[in-house]
Design a protein around this motif. Structure first.
Motif: not given
Length: 296
Positions: A181-183, A203-206, A211-214, A255-264
């Motif tokens: 997850g992005w968090k 990426i920053n928006r993800h 609720g996290a910071t890149a 390589l690990i897929p990113m999960s959670g709400t995603t923008i495509s």
């Protein structure tokens, strides 16, 4: 007049007489004389002059739009006549966002198989730079994001939608995960593209949505640099899946897929709008439509 319009376009782009002259391979006096002659022919002042270039006059700004249109049409005429005589031949200049370079290779390879007389120049640029380069007639087309920044009046052919992978070393805490997850990446040593790249803003928006910071420990405009730092420094990066697979091939990285709400976001070929397009640009747009995975 056509050569003087090209001088005017070069000056507007460079905003410096010496640099504009150098880009055209002429002397500065030749450029200055050409601009003055153009002003005399049009009966207006195009450029504010002092000890240096002072910008375009309001009339100059309007004239620039026409200059680009006229020069573009003249080039289109030349392309059309070359096509009538030799078939598809010449040079295609394409500017590409860094994360879509593997797709640029797909498009150029597929196109070249069908049209072997066409040569390619492929440049890596930001999405904003690509639109500017098309406006300035520096490139013929681009591969960029279609739905994140205004693209203006252009023809488009969607190619694919971005999805993202975490790239990490085999001894990373995330190496054996099925997804991340992005968090979870907050506080980790990240290396990411520079903020002038639209991919970084996505990426920053993800991260914000999670609720996290890149927080990047290293920023670069080169995806090769990002992957090299993952391999050498045990850091982490996030890249679109196809590019991630290409850059990590044969390397001891996971390589690990990113999960959670995603923008495509949608990525595709863009070209200045013309009706009709030159034969070579029409063929390029058609080829993009053929290889698109969004048309399946």
């Amino acid at each position: 007049m056509l050569d003087k319009l090209e001088m005017f376009i070069a000056l507007a782009k460079a905003e410096h007489f010496g640099k504009a002259a150098e880009s055209l391979g002429i002397t500065q006096p030749t450029l200055s004389t050409g601009i003055k002659n153009l002003e005399e022919q049009l009966g207006i002042k195009l450029v504010f002059r002092g000890s240096r270039f002072g910008g375009l006059t309001p009339e100059g700004q309007s004239a620039l739009v026409w200059a680009r249109r006229i020069v573009s049409d003249a080039r289109q005429l030349k392309d059309e006549m070359r096509y009538k005589k030799h078939g598809l031949a010449g040079q295609l200049r394409v500017a590409v966002i860094p994360t879509a370079l593997t797709w640029a290779a797909k498009l150029s390879a597929s196109f070249s198989q069908k049209h072997p007389k066409v040569r390619f120049t492929v440049l890596s640029r930001t999405s904003i730079d690509i639109l500017s380069m098309m406006d300035n007639l520096d490139v013929d087309a681009g591969i960029t994001y279609l739905d994140n920044e205004p693209t203006g009046r252009v023809s488009t052919e969607p190619l694919y939608r971005e999805s993202y992978m975490l790239i990490c070393s085999k001894n990373s805490q995330f190496a054996n995960r099925s997804s991340v997850g992005w968090k979870e990446l907050e506080g980790e040593k990240l290396c990411l593209l520079t903020p002038d790249n639209q991919n970084r803003r996505i990426i920053n928006r993800h991260f914000r949505d999670a609720g996290a910071t890149a927080d990047a420990w290293l920023e670069s405009n080169s995806t090769v640099v990002l992957v090299a730092n993952v391999e050498d420094n045990n850091w982490l990066t996030v890249l679109p899946i196809e590019l991630a697979k290409f850059l990590t091939r044969g390397k001891p990285l996971n390589l690990i897929p990113m999960s959670g709400t995603t923008i495509s976001p949608s990525v595709g070929l863009v070209a200045p709008y013309h009706e009709p397009h030159t034969p070579i640009l029409q063929a390029l747009l058609s080829e993009a439509r053929q290889i698109s995975i969004l048309n399946d």
